[in-house]
Design a protein around this motif. Sequence first.
Motif, PDB file in Angstrom:
ATOM      1  N   LYS A  33      22.572  40.722  23.891  1.00  0.00           N
ATOM      2  CA  LYS A  33      23.131  39.622  23.123  1.00  0.00           C
ATOM      3  C   LYS A  33      23.902  38.742  24.092  1.00  0.00           C
ATOM      4  CE  LYS A  33      25.611  38.591  18.971  1.00  0.00           C
ATOM      5  NZ  LYS A  33      24.544  37.662  18.569  1.00  0.00           N
ATOM      6  N   LEU A  35      26.557  36.435  25.680  1.00  0.00           N
ATOM      7  CA  LEU A  35      27.961  36.092  25.477  1.00  0.00           C
ATOM      8  C   LEU A  35      28.276  34.756  26.144  1.00  0.00           C
ATOM      9  CD1 LEU A  35      30.811  36.840  24.483  1.00  0.00           C
ATOM     10  CD2 LEU A  35      31.152  38.008  26.652  1.00  0.00           C
ATOM     11  N   SER A  37      26.649  32.078  29.725  1.00  0.00           N
ATOM     12  CA  SER A  37      25.544  31.859  30.651  1.00  0.00           C
ATOM     13  C   SER A  37      25.438  33.020  31.650  1.00  0.00           C
ATOM     14  CB  SER A  37      25.799  30.544  31.397  1.00  0.00           C
ATOM     15  OG  SER A  37      24.871  30.387  32.427  1.00  0.00           O
ATOM     16  N   ILE A  39      25.575  36.137  31.045  1.00  0.00           N
ATOM     17  CA  ILE A  39      26.468  37.244  30.685  1.00  0.00           C
ATOM     18  C   ILE A  39      26.026  37.802  29.333  1.00  0.00           C
ATOM     19  CG2 ILE A  39      28.863  37.918  30.220  1.00  0.00           C
ATOM     20  CD1 ILE A  39      29.774  35.608  31.962  1.00  0.00           C
ATOM     21  N   TYR A  40      25.708  39.066  29.292  1.00  0.00           N
ATOM     22  CA  TYR A  40      25.154  39.675  28.091  1.00  0.00           C
ATOM     23  C   TYR A  40      25.901  40.940  27.681  1.00  0.00           C
ATOM     24  CZ  TYR A  40      21.326  36.504  28.787  1.00  0.00           C
ATOM     25  OH  TYR A  40      20.599  35.358  28.927  1.00  0.00           O
ATOM     26  N   THR A  41      26.015  41.109  26.369  1.00  0.00           N
ATOM     27  CA  THR A  41      26.397  42.422  25.835  1.00  0.00           C
ATOM     28  C   THR A  41      25.133  43.259  25.755  1.00  0.00           C
ATOM     29  OG1 THR A  41      28.265  41.584  24.551  1.00  0.00           O
ATOM     30  CG2 THR A  41      27.251  43.628  23.779  1.00  0.00           C
ATOM     31  N   TYR A  42      25.201  44.484  26.256  1.00  0.00           N
ATOM     32  CA  TYR A  42      24.079  45.398  26.106  1.00  0.00           C
ATOM     33  C   TYR A  42      24.246  46.091  24.760  1.00  0.00           C
ATOM     34  CZ  TYR A  42      24.156  44.431  31.079  1.00  0.00           C
ATOM     35  OH  TYR A  42      24.213  43.785  32.297  1.00  0.00           O
ATOM     36  N   MET A  43      23.365  45.752  23.843  1.00  0.00           N
ATOM     37  CA  MET A  43      23.443  46.318  22.512  1.00  0.00           C
ATOM     38  C   MET A  43      22.964  47.779  22.559  1.00  0.00           C
ATOM     39  SD  MET A  43      24.889  43.990  20.679  1.00  0.00           S
ATOM     40  CE  MET A  43      24.497  44.365  18.960  1.00  0.00           C
ATOM     41  N   PRO A  44      23.210  48.553  21.492  1.00  0.00           N
ATOM     42  CA  PRO A  44      22.948  49.997  21.573  1.00  0.00           C
ATOM     43  C   PRO A  44      21.549  50.362  22.080  1.00  0.00           C
ATOM     44  CG  PRO A  44      24.234  49.512  19.620  1.00  0.00           C
ATOM     45  CD  PRO A  44      23.890  48.187  20.237  1.00  0.00           C
ATOM     46  N   LEU A  47      21.386  49.573  25.812  1.00  0.00           N
ATOM     47  CA  LEU A  47      22.222  50.480  26.602  1.00  0.00           C
ATOM     48  C   LEU A  47      21.544  51.832  26.805  1.00  0.00           C
ATOM     49  CD1 LEU A  47      24.910  50.910  28.063  1.00  0.00           C
ATOM     50  CD2 LEU A  47      25.873  51.693  25.892  1.00  0.00           C
ATOM     51  N   THR A 137      29.278  47.689  37.670  1.00  0.00           N
ATOM     52  CA  THR A 137      29.099  46.299  37.277  1.00  0.00           C
ATOM     53  C   THR A 137      29.316  45.389  38.486  1.00  0.00           C
ATOM     54  OG1 THR A 137      29.961  46.859  35.113  1.00  0.00           O
ATOM     55  CG2 THR A 137      29.906  44.534  35.672  1.00  0.00           C
ATOM     56  N   PHE A 139      29.163  41.072  39.824  1.00  0.00           N
ATOM     57  CA  PHE A 139      29.171  39.693  39.355  1.00  0.00           C
ATOM     58  C   PHE A 139      28.745  38.777  40.499  1.00  0.00           C
ATOM     59  CE2 PHE A 139      30.355  35.734  37.500  1.00  0.00           C
ATOM     60  CZ  PHE A 139      30.318  35.952  36.135  1.00  0.00           C
ATOM     61  N   ASP A 141      28.098  34.603  40.809  1.00  0.00           N
ATOM     62  CA  ASP A 141      28.160  33.348  40.062  1.00  0.00           C
ATOM     63  C   ASP A 141      26.967  32.478  40.466  1.00  0.00           C
ATOM     64  OD1 ASP A 141      28.975  31.405  38.386  1.00  0.00           O
ATOM     65  OD2 ASP A 141      30.792  30.860  39.477  1.00  0.00           O
ATOM     66  N   ARG A 153      24.487  36.767  35.702  1.00  0.00           N
ATOM     67  CA  ARG A 153      25.656  36.700  36.581  1.00  0.00           C
ATOM     68  C   ARG A 153      26.351  38.059  36.606  1.00  0.00           C
ATOM     69  NH1 ARG A 153      29.043  31.305  35.684  1.00  0.00           N
ATOM     70  NH2 ARG A 153      29.015  31.856  33.479  1.00  0.00           N
ATOM     71  N   GLU A 154      26.542  38.641  35.422  1.00  0.00           N
ATOM     72  CA  GLU A 154      27.118  39.989  35.377  1.00  0.00           C
ATOM     73  C   GLU A 154      25.964  40.968  35.219  1.00  0.00           C
ATOM     74  OE1 GLU A 154      30.708  40.455  33.050  1.00  0.00           O
ATOM     75  OE2 GLU A 154      30.179  42.526  32.561  1.00  0.00           O
TER      76      GLU A 154
END
Lengths: 572, 572
Positions: A33, A35, A37, A39-44, A47, A137, A139, A141, A153-154
């Motif tokens: 998902k 968050l 540019s 940068i993403y949340t890793y959904m279940p 993950l 993790t 990063f 840019d 980026r992340e």
Amino acid sequence: MRASRFFISTLKEAPSDAEIVSHQLMMRAGMIKRLGSGIYTYMPTGLRVIRKVENIIREEMNRAGAIELLMPLVQPAELWQETGRWDKMGPELMRVKDRHGREFAIQPTSEEVVTDVVRSELKSYRQLPINFYHIQTKFRDERRPRFGLMRGREFTMKDAYSFDRDVEGMQKSYATMFDAYTRIFTRFGLKFRAVAADNGAIGGTGSHEFHVIASTGEDALVYCPDSDYAANIEAAEALATGERGAATQQLAKTSTPGKTKCEAVAELLNIPLQHHVKSIALTVENEGKKRYFLLLLRADHELNEIKVSKVAGLKEFRFSTEAEIVEAYGTVPGYLGPIGTKLPVTVVADRTVANMADFVCGANELDYHYTGANWGRDCAEPIVADLRNVVEGDASPDGKGVLAIERGIEVGHVFQLGTAYSEAMGATFLDEAGKPAPLQMGCYGIGVTRILGAAIEQNYDDKGIIWPDAIAPFELALCPMGLDRSEMVKEQTEKLYAELLAAGVDVIVDDRGLRPGAMFADWELIGVPHRVVIGERGLKEGNLEYQGRRDEAATSVPVGDMVAFIKGKLGK
Amino acid sequence: MRASRFFISTLKEAPSDAEIVSHQLMMRAGMIKRLGSGIYTYMPTGLRVIRKVENIIREEMNRAGAIELLMPLVQPAELWQETGRWDKMGPELMRVKDRHGREFAIQPTSEEVVTDVVRSELKSYRQLPINFYHIQTKFRDERRPRFGLMRGREFTMKDAYSFDRDVEGMQKSYATMFDAYTRIFTRFGLKFRAVAADNGAIGGTGSHEFHVIASTGEDALVYCPDSDYAANIEAAEALATGERGAATQQLAKTSTPGKTKCEAVAELLNIPLQHHVKSIALTVENEGKKRYFLLLLRADHELNEIKVSKVAGLKEFRFSTEAEIVEAYGTVPGYLGPIGTKLPVTVVADRTVANMADFVCGANELDYHYTGANWGRDCAEPIVADLRNVVEGDASPDGKGVLAIERGIEVGHVFQLGTAYSEAMGATFLDEAGKPAPLQMGCYGIGVTRILGAAIEQNYDDKGIIWPDAIAPFELALCPMGLDRSEMVKEQTEKLYAELLAAGVDVIVDDRGLRPGAMFADWELIGVPHRVVIGERGLKEGNLEYQGRRDEAATSVPVGDMVAFIKGKLGK
């Protein structure tokens, strides 16, 4: 896992900013998902894949004798200044100030920190070799983040760093990591290729990239189907094509008005493109003094700028400006050539060009080209160098056949760093004679989150993702039909679910009460590689239905055989 | 694990900046390495403990139905601005700008991001309740980082966030997390206590802290040995002490020259301190208008500022300046009291003070105090409130005994947030009537890396750390004596090592070839809870030596019984 206790959120359409298939499918499958540019949340669901990738990496790194630690994300600027990378890295290095105004980098990689750890912890040759790694993790840019996890980026990276007493030891550590990487990518169940690579900015003496093969890959991989030869396009050596024949034509100046491209000249003169030479004018400035270079390539070949930068005198080249070209050659771009330049120009011919005879080139005069040009006779013999990208069908540098090219996505990189970092940071050990010597380093990265994108680019169809078993979010989806109205289905579902768990199968039972179509579409989109359907009709005949994600149709399997059948499919 | 393939680096002396025992021991045991102020590399031995802590947390969170995802470290400022925390959080929130000048926070916690995920992913009451968690690196730019992992800037936290449709649901989710935390801390093998806490700045309606009990702890924990009552000192309710007696003395103004402290007045007048009242002058400013308040505490009690801020009208109190005191009371600090103030002052008495009779207080006149003061007779009855910290021996608020106090280290916190975040960010769901309603949230944190420090503060001796089995870097150290010169020892070591691994024991065999003293000192310092020594002399008699880390002496165990003996010790 029970789907009702998990979080599944699939979409019919991918968001419009998802340009490539892996990004589209990961968004649609609810694995990531956005968050911001890059940068993403890793959904279940996403993950779970990341964890499986990490675990395979960890197991093989440990097996290879590497030792896991965890270095900080936020790293003092002072360390990065010691190696000069604080200035060299530019805006890609994310910089941050704390409340006291002290500067830090958010780590894009950890050479500086690991070298700092080692210089204070390692004293003696007896403690060598050692290899530290972490999975952490990172990063960067990026100027233009895109393609989902492919150029975020992340991101998560595994980075390992070996320390040895001498070059021989470093090469041994490097070979150990190369083998570990081969096991890791094999275990992922992905088609991959290791290719020799240019060392680039990181410095050092040797490196290989590991690529997941995919037609959508950004990188061209060169390999020889008849041998072990493999290199990326930047590093693949281009041999000369053919041998130089004798001159058979006279040099003739020919009018080619308005024809500045080789293709146009070839068409006008009706001479095949392979007989034309393309001229590229370079300038090297040193303390205000300019030197001019003319690179010559066969007209159908492509320049390789990395190779150019390795030619003596060309480390800091740039393309000449139009004004410089007029000054040096007496004409405008489109009509340049090695014969009769206005100022002295150093001519560097690609190996293939050096073997050409009776070739066509610019005449250093507006609207004119030469035909029948020959080395030695019409101009001096050039400096000869490998300047071009290889093409399919070129001879393999190992002499064992011809080269092929395929596309790949870089997911791993192993480097021989030598003493670049240890000397900059004073990381020494005491050798057997009690004398300090700089540590020989290697570094080894795997883009953990990028593996997900690459795996999908290699494995998908119009229904969705097709995960290899080893890194699938779940190995098997258990899909009961009419769970809420059939006691028989419910009972068999619970029984089989328990048996599969006991057999060590990573199974998700879909107890959400969806219609079969919606249920199947979800698991096909998410890419679970195996599916078992439990329906009342089949049960009455003692059967369940199995379908592999790549299978055209389902297979009927007797209820009592299913666990063994699945174990067979999964190799458990 | 073989010690020769692991990295062990112990120190005789702790660095001088390590102020507390857990920091000293972790540095000496080579578990952490300082990179910068409040920023540590977790060395291999330390990382093993962290992983064990994380795994226990993960197992129990999953068992409790929470779903793991992974939210980014670098979070857009816009989300933090939606809740106002971008401004509220001050310099503790580490802020960073990317190459385009866009602002981001490095996450100290993830309420904003999880609420953003949920507001776009959750649509219906049918998807509730749900609880998302992640285990992730956090950063808080502490003003004064110290105590190693106890108050670092970069640290690892597990944070979970529950979403419910109503308060009842939220309270159920909260209770589920409370129980999960109880299981987690029990499994760690640590003595801990859950205490009711004040909700503080985060807002919401209820919270508990989980503390590891340690005499060096920063926090005072209040509990009743005869009941379940437990709260931190900020939240523990202080009941009145005794009942108000009848007035037996006349009010008398007494000269107390230079005696501004109750202790000094008590000594001068030879009246026990418990009969004195301490006056604290407050000012509340509202739109430029000042209101004065006088707080009264029994002289031997301590003010609790959090309780003060909950008294009606005192939410934004500050201590009065000397000029204000002179204006309101007609005298300087040290002689204040409720009787005869110059300006009108709102008198708020602690419950205990309200029950006092014949008390001593300042006379609002330089160098004078009153004795024999009584409520109602000498001044108006005060407003009565709970203003003080409880002390040992106070009655328990549940009426079931008296309170005790012990020290603790906060390692977990569970909050009922209610709708504070969901309303600020517009995170709603559609209820059964199809109407949008704000989500009821809870949040639940565990300081993963802090657990290490807390566990050590609770479990150490003069030799080093004493890890509980469940989170020890290794469960057992296998120490062969003279591995290089005794074939018998070597053979038995390999055999027992293989058997222990097969029995699921996390064993490290010390094959470094150290002398026994150095070998034992390392494992005692590192805190491995069980040790088996293999020596030739013992073997000849068929015995091995076992010693638990807390045991005074070793136990001789027959070779053939050792695996079963160890399994018994470890409860496997």
